[in-house]
Design a protein around this motif. Structure first.
Motif, mmCIF file in Angstrom:
data_model
loop_
_atom_site.group_PDB
_atom_site.id
_atom_site.type_symbol
_atom_site.label_atom_id
_atom_site.label_comp_id
_atom_site.label_asym_id
_atom_site.label_seq_id
_atom_site.Cartn_x
_atom_site.Cartn_y
_atom_site.Cartn_z
ATOM 1 N N UNK A 54 0.372 -0.692 0.324
ATOM 2 C CA UNK A 54 0.215 -0.445 0.159
ATOM 3 C C UNK A 54 0.618 1.423 0.210
ATOM 4 N N UNK A 55 0.158 2.383 -0.828
ATOM 5 C CA UNK A 55 1.394 3.216 -0.789
ATOM 6 C C UNK A 55 1.531 4.648 -0.249
ATOM 7 N N UNK A 56 1.558 5.344 0.256
ATOM 8 C CA UNK A 56 1.801 6.797 1.130
ATOM 9 C C UNK A 56 1.153 7.453 0.461
ATOM 10 N N UNK A 57 0.140 7.767 1.162
ATOM 11 C CA UNK A 57 -0.507 9.382 0.661
ATOM 12 C C UNK A 57 0.347 10.466 0.378
ATOM 13 N N UNK A 58 1.349 10.322 1.735
ATOM 14 C CA UNK A 58 2.222 11.946 1.235
ATOM 15 C C UNK A 58 3.315 10.984 1.930
#
Length: 136
Positions: A1-5
């Protein structure tokens, strides 16, 4: 899962501040990520966007979708709160890493610009709040 910021956590999952207690709010259901006003917010995984505005959390995008964790396919809702601007439409399909908005300071429970990331996981037929740090 990617970090949104790509910024540091300023309030962890489950914290209970005096302000939250005084307002009768539950423990913090997410993490707050420090980020300057206007920082691009990206989708942590692919899914469908729900957009809106709420007095408490301000402008928001909620992304509902499946994320493959190794062999397992897990269903999540990512709650992205306090946005200054939303750049996707309600019901729009988004891809992981796609821009969905900008960090802001909207909502009554905010002091400085930051992104609140709440994460719910579908478990046994119901949505349960989980610590986003465990999946990022």
């Amino acid at each position: 899962m990617l970090r949104p910021v790509p910024h540091q956590i300023i309030e962890p999952f489950g914290s209970m501040t005096d302000e939250r207690r005084a307002l009768g709010l539950p423990a913090h259901r997410g993490i707050d990520l420090a980020a300057p006003l206007g920082t691009v917010v990206t989708a942590p995984f692919a899914g469908a966007a729900t957009t809106g505005q709420d007095d408490g959390v301000g402008n928001f995008v909620i992304i509902t979708g499946a994320y493959r964790n190794g062999r397992d396919r897990l269903w999540f809702k990512a709650h992205l709160y306090h946005l200054s601007k939303i750049t996707v439409s309600n019901g729009q399909k988004v891809e992981a890493g796609m821009d969905v908005g900008f960090v802001g300071n909207t909502g009554r429970l905010i002091t400085a610009p930051h992104l609140h990331l709440g994460l719910q996981r579908l478990v046994g037929g119901g949505w349960r709040w989980v610590d986003p740090e465990e999946y990022l």
